[in-house]
Design an enzyme around this catalytic site. Structure first.
Site, mmCIF file in Angstrom:
data_model
loop_
_atom_site.group_PDB
_atom_site.id
_atom_site.type_symbol
_atom_site.label_atom_id
_atom_site.label_comp_id
_atom_site.label_asym_id
_atom_site.label_seq_id
_atom_site.Cartn_x
_atom_site.Cartn_y
_atom_site.Cartn_z
ATOM 1 C CG ASP A 84 10.065 18.468 20.660
ATOM 2 O OD1 ASP A 84 8.963 18.835 20.427
ATOM 3 O OD2 ASP A 84 9.894 18.893 22.002
ATOM 4 C CG PHE A 178 9.197 32.078 18.818
ATOM 5 C CD1 PHE A 178 10.262 31.611 18.024
ATOM 6 C CD2 PHE A 178 9.054 31.020 19.597
ATOM 7 C CE1 PHE A 178 10.931 30.763 17.821
ATOM 8 C CE2 PHE A 178 9.281 29.506 19.691
ATOM 9 C CZ PHE A 178 10.312 29.556 18.188
#
Ligand code: IMP
Length: 223
Positions: A84, A178
């Site tokens: 995460d 990204f």
């Protein structure tokens, strides 16, 4: 070779994790191997909480499958690794933080993640009046490692954290990477992560730092 099932549907993350860890680890992509796996609800208010949720919910789901359905996972010692991560911008009080993936969608009330371009546009809009010296930010990554459920679990969940300091540029630059990569200039560089390319990013990123700790943990003996 240590098998790791990567608990993410983000192909970029899987690619980065495999490239950083190298040959000693075999990263298996969730989307490819278990497309029916449930999507964990990331409602914790910390990266660690969400990483643990992703890893443990997948581990619990796998435990309910038959050995054949598990495709070899759990037969020998196998691990799930969840990542995460997100961006913390100081001028925004640490936002988008745990909401990084759905930053733009938070305004529209849409469920799910937002396209990277929308997140980047929102970030630039919020920082429009903030001068360069105050555009400091960092990427943070927390990895959660859990064992694929066995009859007798031997591993308590392990957490590994990494951060990479930098600042947010005035406009997106570059086509690699990204997420917020086109806007993030790491400290000591004058190009964005998207311009610097994979090998430079993977040498200094938040994910690389967290994975270095994971590798160290494995080399110290895991069982
Ligand atoms: P997660 O999948 O919930 O951890 O969402 C992470 C989000 O944070 C991604 O969708 C990106 O927007 C952002 N993020 C995390 N790591 C990176 C990175 O290495 N580069 C760019 N953006 C990242």
């Amino acid at each position: 070779m240590t098998p790791l099932l990567i608990a993410t549907r983000n192909a970029h993350k899987v690619g980065e994790i495999q490239a950083i860890l190298g040959d000693g680890f075999a990263c298996r992509a969730l989307l490819k191997e278990f497309p029916a796996a449930p999507i964990a609800i990331e409602d914790a208010d910390t990266f660690a909480g969400n990483a643990l949720k992703k890893a443990e919910s997948l581990s619990g789901w796998l435990a309910g499958l038959s050995p054949a359905e598990r495709r070899g996972l759990g037969a020998a010692q196998t691990f799930i690794l969840a990542d995460d991560s997100g961006l913390e911008v100081d001028a925004l009080g640490g936002a988008p933080g745990v909401h990084s993936a759905r930053f733009a969608a938070m305004d529209s009330g849409h469920e799910g993640n937002s396209p990277d371009a929308d997140n980047n546009a929102k970030l630039l809009r919020l920082l429009a009046d903030v001068p360069q010296a105050k555009r400091t930010a960092r990427f943070r990554c927390v990895l959660a490692l859990v064992e694929v459920n066995r009859a007798v679990p031997v591993l308590t969940p392990q957490l590994f954290e990494g951060a990479c300091e930098g600042w947010i540029d005035l406009a997106p630059r570059g086509s690699g990477g990204f997420g917020y990569d086109p806007l993030f200039i790491p400290l000591g560089h004058d190009k964005s992560f998207a311009e610097l390319g994979e090998s430079v990013k993977n040498g200094l990123s938040h994910r690389a730092k967290a994975l270095a700790k994971l590798r160290e943990w494995f080399s110290g003996g895991s069982d």
